[in-house]
Design a protein around this motif. Structure first.
Motif, mmCIF file in Angstrom:
data_model
loop_
_atom_site.group_PDB
_atom_site.id
_atom_site.type_symbol
_atom_site.label_atom_id
_atom_site.label_comp_id
_atom_site.label_asym_id
_atom_site.label_seq_id
_atom_site.Cartn_x
_atom_site.Cartn_y
_atom_site.Cartn_z
ATOM 1 N N LEU A 1 0.792 -1.223 0.000
ATOM 2 C CA LEU A 1 0.000 0.000 0.000
ATOM 3 C C LEU A 1 0.830 1.282 0.000
ATOM 4 C CD1 LEU A 1 -2.804 -1.052 2.495
ATOM 5 C CD2 LEU A 1 -2.916 -0.950 0.006
ATOM 6 N N PHE A 2 2.057 1.256 0.532
ATOM 7 C CA PHE A 2 2.850 2.482 0.643
ATOM 8 C C PHE A 2 3.469 2.946 -0.672
ATOM 9 C CE2 PHE A 2 5.653 -1.035 1.845
ATOM 10 C CZ PHE A 2 6.730 -0.843 0.991
ATOM 11 N N ILE A 3 3.375 2.163 -1.726
ATOM 12 C CA ILE A 3 3.931 2.554 -3.039
ATOM 13 C C ILE A 3 3.024 3.608 -3.669
ATOM 14 C CG2 ILE A 3 4.538 1.741 -5.354
ATOM 15 C CD1 ILE A 3 6.401 0.687 -3.183
ATOM 16 N N GLN A 4 3.631 4.706 -4.130
ATOM 17 C CA GLN A 4 2.890 5.829 -4.705
ATOM 18 C C GLN A 4 3.299 6.038 -6.164
ATOM 19 O OE1 GLN A 4 0.496 7.356 -2.969
ATOM 20 N NE2 GLN A 4 0.962 5.972 -1.276
ATOM 21 N N VAL A 5 2.525 6.867 -6.863
ATOM 22 C CA VAL A 5 2.863 7.251 -8.238
ATOM 23 C C VAL A 5 4.216 7.949 -8.216
ATOM 24 C CG1 VAL A 5 2.233 8.738 -10.170
ATOM 25 C CG2 VAL A 5 0.466 7.450 -8.966
ATOM 26 N N GLY A 6 5.091 7.584 -9.133
ATOM 27 C CA GLY A 6 6.430 8.162 -9.207
ATOM 28 C C GLY A 6 7.485 7.314 -8.515
ATOM 29 N N SER A 7 7.067 6.333 -7.702
ATOM 30 C CA SER A 7 8.024 5.456 -7.021
ATOM 31 C C SER A 7 8.738 4.568 -8.034
ATOM 32 C CB SER A 7 7.323 4.550 -6.000
ATOM 33 O OG SER A 7 6.712 5.297 -4.981
ATOM 34 N N ILE A 8 9.988 4.272 -7.763
ATOM 35 C CA ILE A 8 10.751 3.318 -8.563
ATOM 36 C C ILE A 8 10.774 2.017 -7.768
ATOM 37 C CG2 ILE A 8 12.962 2.796 -9.677
ATOM 38 C CD1 ILE A 8 11.672 5.276 -10.825
ATOM 39 N N ILE A 9 10.357 0.915 -8.411
ATOM 40 C CA ILE A 9 10.318 -0.368 -7.707
ATOM 41 C C ILE A 9 11.163 -1.403 -8.448
ATOM 42 C CG2 ILE A 9 8.053 0.054 -6.678
ATOM 43 C CD1 ILE A 9 6.868 -1.845 -8.781
ATOM 44 N N LYS A 10 11.604 -2.385 -7.694
ATOM 45 C CA LYS A 10 12.383 -3.503 -8.241
ATOM 46 C C LYS A 10 11.434 -4.680 -8.425
ATOM 47 C CE LYS A 10 16.617 -6.054 -7.131
ATOM 48 N NZ LYS A 10 17.667 -6.202 -6.106
ATOM 49 N N VAL A 11 11.460 -5.293 -9.626
ATOM 50 C CA VAL A 11 10.548 -6.385 -9.969
ATOM 51 C C VAL A 11 11.357 -7.594 -10.422
ATOM 52 C CG1 VAL A 11 8.650 -7.083 -11.486
ATOM 53 C CG2 VAL A 11 8.788 -4.726 -10.694
ATOM 54 N N ASP A 12 10.960 -8.781 -9.966
ATOM 55 C CA ASP A 12 11.561 -10.036 -10.410
ATOM 56 C C ASP A 12 10.842 -10.466 -11.684
ATOM 57 O OD1 ASP A 12 12.384 -12.667 -10.836
ATOM 58 O OD2 ASP A 12 12.379 -13.175 -8.712
ATOM 59 N N THR A 13 11.545 -10.491 -12.821
ATOM 60 C CA THR A 13 10.916 -10.793 -14.105
ATOM 61 C C THR A 13 10.542 -12.264 -14.254
ATOM 62 O OG1 THR A 13 13.046 -11.113 -15.203
ATOM 63 C CG2 THR A 13 12.098 -8.905 -15.252
ATOM 64 N N ARG A 14 11.166 -13.144 -13.468
ATOM 65 C CA ARG A 14 10.836 -14.570 -13.573
ATOM 66 C C ARG A 14 9.440 -14.846 -13.051
ATOM 67 N NH1 ARG A 14 16.061 -16.160 -10.278
ATOM 68 N NH2 ARG A 14 15.066 -14.507 -9.100
ATOM 69 N N SER A 15 9.064 -14.203 -11.947
ATOM 70 C CA SER A 15 7.753 -14.424 -11.338
ATOM 71 C C SER A 15 6.800 -13.268 -11.582
ATOM 72 C CB SER A 15 7.915 -14.633 -9.827
ATOM 73 O OG SER A 15 8.454 -13.454 -9.229
ATOM 74 N N GLY A 16 7.316 -12.115 -11.980
ATOM 75 C CA GLY A 16 6.474 -10.944 -12.175
ATOM 76 C C GLY A 16 6.010 -10.333 -10.869
ATOM 77 N N GLU A 17 6.796 -10.482 -9.814
ATOM 78 C CA GLU A 17 6.393 -9.990 -8.499
ATOM 79 C C GLU A 17 7.259 -8.828 -8.032
ATOM 80 O OE1 GLU A 17 6.508 -13.374 -5.899
ATOM 81 O OE2 GLU A 17 4.722 -14.261 -6.783
ATOM 82 N N TYR A 18 6.636 -7.987 -7.211
ATOM 83 C CA TYR A 18 7.311 -6.867 -6.562
ATOM 84 C C TYR A 18 8.379 -7.407 -5.624
ATOM 85 C CZ TYR A 18 7.808 -3.268 -2.944
ATOM 86 O OH TYR A 18 8.310 -2.378 -2.042
ATOM 87 N N VAL A 19 9.570 -6.772 -5.610
ATOM 88 C CA VAL A 19 10.644 -7.180 -4.706
ATOM 89 C C VAL A 19 10.876 -6.110 -3.639
ATOM 90 C CG1 VAL A 19 13.094 -7.762 -4.525
ATOM 91 C CG2 VAL A 19 11.767 -8.559 -6.482
ATOM 92 N N SER A 20 11.106 -4.853 -4.085
ATOM 93 C CA SER A 20 11.372 -3.791 -3.117
ATOM 94 C C SER A 20 11.170 -2.430 -3.777
ATOM 95 C CB SER A 20 12.773 -3.897 -2.557
ATOM 96 O OG SER A 20 13.729 -3.657 -3.583
ATOM 97 N N ARG A 21 11.169 -1.402 -2.937
ATOM 98 C CA ARG A 21 11.127 -0.031 -3.422
ATOM 99 C C ARG A 21 12.563 0.483 -3.486
ATOM 100 N NH1 ARG A 21 7.987 4.438 0.009
ATOM 101 N NH2 ARG A 21 9.303 3.468 1.574
ATOM 102 N N ILE A 22 12.880 1.217 -4.531
ATOM 103 C CA ILE A 22 14.207 1.807 -4.698
ATOM 104 C C ILE A 22 14.125 3.257 -4.231
ATOM 105 C CG2 ILE A 22 16.061 2.338 -6.329
ATOM 106 C CD1 ILE A 22 15.462 -0.658 -6.101
ATOM 107 N N LYS A 23 15.023 3.628 -3.341
ATOM 108 C CA LYS A 23 15.001 5.008 -2.818
ATOM 109 C C LYS A 23 15.964 5.870 -3.575
ATOM 110 C CE LYS A 23 13.469 3.699 1.707
ATOM 111 N NZ LYS A 23 13.589 3.760 3.108
#
Length: 188
Positions: free
Chosen positions: A166-188
């Motif tokens: 829920l804390f991810i907002q518009v403009g956030s950069i996130i790290k995604v695992d392409t093998r599973s298509g899942e969110y991994v972490s937020r990049i600061k």
């Protein structure tokens, strides 16, 4: 024509089976108490991505697939073809949309991808394992819904849609695992 004997089958070997390139995902050598030894394989057809189980006699031979893998930079696409370049030789390649498939949602310009060629034609593409993508749109979350829902859907700059905290907002950069298509972490 180079061949593998069945006792040389190993996970990761690329062979020709039914006139199609296949990847050996797992192998098991079986020597029963009675009868002749055999090899049980799980094969992934590289053109259709179909997984099959097959048993071979210990004396069987299979042709080695002439598969070459290149690490290429993704340049751009025109909707029908995706264009890549080899930074060492400056040779450029075009890959059809059907070969790219669902991987298009993980590809950004200047990313390095691994492309498999069989008989000098591209047959599959593997994007980077982790990509950093920008959130361009999020779902609206109502306060009463936050008890049961700890995730929300977001749209990324490549067009991909996935669930994030829920804390991810518009403009956030996130790290995604392409093998599973899942969110991994937020990049600061």
């Amino acid at each position: 024509m180079k061949v593998y004997q069945s006792n040389s089958f190993r996970s990761g070997c690329k062979i020709i089976f039914e006139k199609e390139p296949c990847l050996i995902e797992s192998n098991e050598f079986v020597k029963p108490g009675k009868g002749k030894a055999f090899v049980r394989l799980k094969l992934r057809k590289l053109l259709t991505n179909q997984l099959i189980d097959k048993t071979f006699k210990s004396t069987d031979l299979l042709e080695i697939a002439d598969i070459v893998e290149y690490k290429l930079y993704y340049l751009y696409n025109d909707g029908f073809f995706w264009y890549f370049i080899n930074d060492k030789t400056l040779e450029d390649f075009s890959v059809e949309k059907k070969v790219i498939g669902v991987n298009k949602k993980w590809m950004l310009e200047k990313d390095i991808c691994t492309i498999m060629f069989w008989n000098k034609k591209p047959i599959s593409i593997i994007p980077k394992v982790f990509v950093k993508l920008k959130v361009i749109k999020t779902d609206l979350i109502l306060k009463r819904n936050t008890i049961n829902n700890s995730t929300k859907l977001v749209r990324l700059n490549t067009g991909a849609v996935l669930k994030v905290p829920l804390f991810i907002q518009v403009g956030s950069i996130i790290k995604v695992d392409t093998r599973s298509g899942e969110y991994v972490s937020r990049i600061k």
